[in-house]
Design an enzyme around this catalytic site. Sequence first.
Site, PDB file in Angstrom:
ATOM      1  N   LYS A 120      11.736 -16.841 -17.394  1.00 59.22           N
ATOM      2  CA  LYS A 120      12.795 -17.794 -17.082  1.00 59.22           C
ATOM      3  C   LYS A 120      14.170 -17.172 -17.285  1.00 59.22           C
ATOM      4  O   LYS A 120      15.060 -17.291 -16.432  1.00 59.22           O
ATOM      5  CB  LYS A 120      12.672 -19.050 -17.946  1.00 59.22           C
ATOM      6  CG  LYS A 120      13.649 -20.158 -17.567  1.00 59.22           C
ATOM      7  CD  LYS A 120      13.697 -21.259 -18.590  1.00 59.22           C
ATOM      8  CE  LYS A 120      14.528 -20.846 -19.797  1.00 59.22           C
ATOM      9  NZ  LYS A 120      14.772 -21.970 -20.741  1.00 59.22           N
ATOM     10  N   ASP A 138      12.686 -24.448 -15.916  1.00 56.23           N
ATOM     11  CA  ASP A 138      12.679 -24.915 -17.301  1.00 56.23           C
ATOM     12  C   ASP A 138      12.042 -26.304 -17.334  1.00 56.23           C
ATOM     13  O   ASP A 138      11.465 -26.760 -16.344  1.00 56.23           O
ATOM     14  CB  ASP A 138      14.098 -24.939 -17.877  1.00 56.23           C
ATOM     15  CG  ASP A 138      14.978 -25.994 -17.228  1.00 56.23           C
ATOM     16  OD1 ASP A 138      14.568 -26.575 -16.188  1.00 56.23           O
ATOM     17  OD2 ASP A 138      16.067 -26.258 -17.750  1.00 56.23           O
TER      18      ASP A 138
END
Length: 215
Positions: A120, A138
Amino acid sequence: MNPAKRQEIFTRFRTANPAPRTELEYTTPFELLISVLLSAQATDVSVNKATRHLYQVANTPQAMLDLGLDAVMGAIQTIGLFRTKAKHIIATCRMLVEQHGGQVPTSRAALEALPGVGRKTANVVLNTAFGHPTMAVDTHIFRVANRTGLAPGKDVVAVEHKLLKVIPKPFLHDAHHWLILHGRYTCTARKPQCWNCMIADLCDYKAKSALPAGL
């Protein structure tokens, strides 16, 4: 969800917010990298409060190394997991200096090799600092993608791959920011603000909630 709905969703996002950006405060790819590393299990607001001072005294990998672990730890102590994050920052800065000439690398593999940097974080840096059409999923984006029917998936990687496949290319660069902001402020976890949602009429969740009980 069909392609026409997806096109309309992102058309509305762009109309409402033509130039979306992260709420993390940064001026260089290095500052963004450190801020995103710090943002794990922390709010952007708390990260910004800490980095405003930190970047005034150390905004390059070498300056951060010169500052030292204890000082970095002290600067970010208001952020969750600050001890571990400080160690990752120092180790990352050392790798940047020794292996990348003090510059943030532009490849996913090199970014993910840095201590504390996962998929991420790498995607955020690639997209926001370097303009790559990536998707950093997320908890907010995962929720929005599944709840709306935009790109359902059982895990963040599955959602990432599906979003990259179904989002119309003209919107792909900014899609990460639109979706995270929508999840953070409108399509919230406990009480989604469907009454204040610009895509409510296109959303699977809204359609399902309108069905009679038991359907």
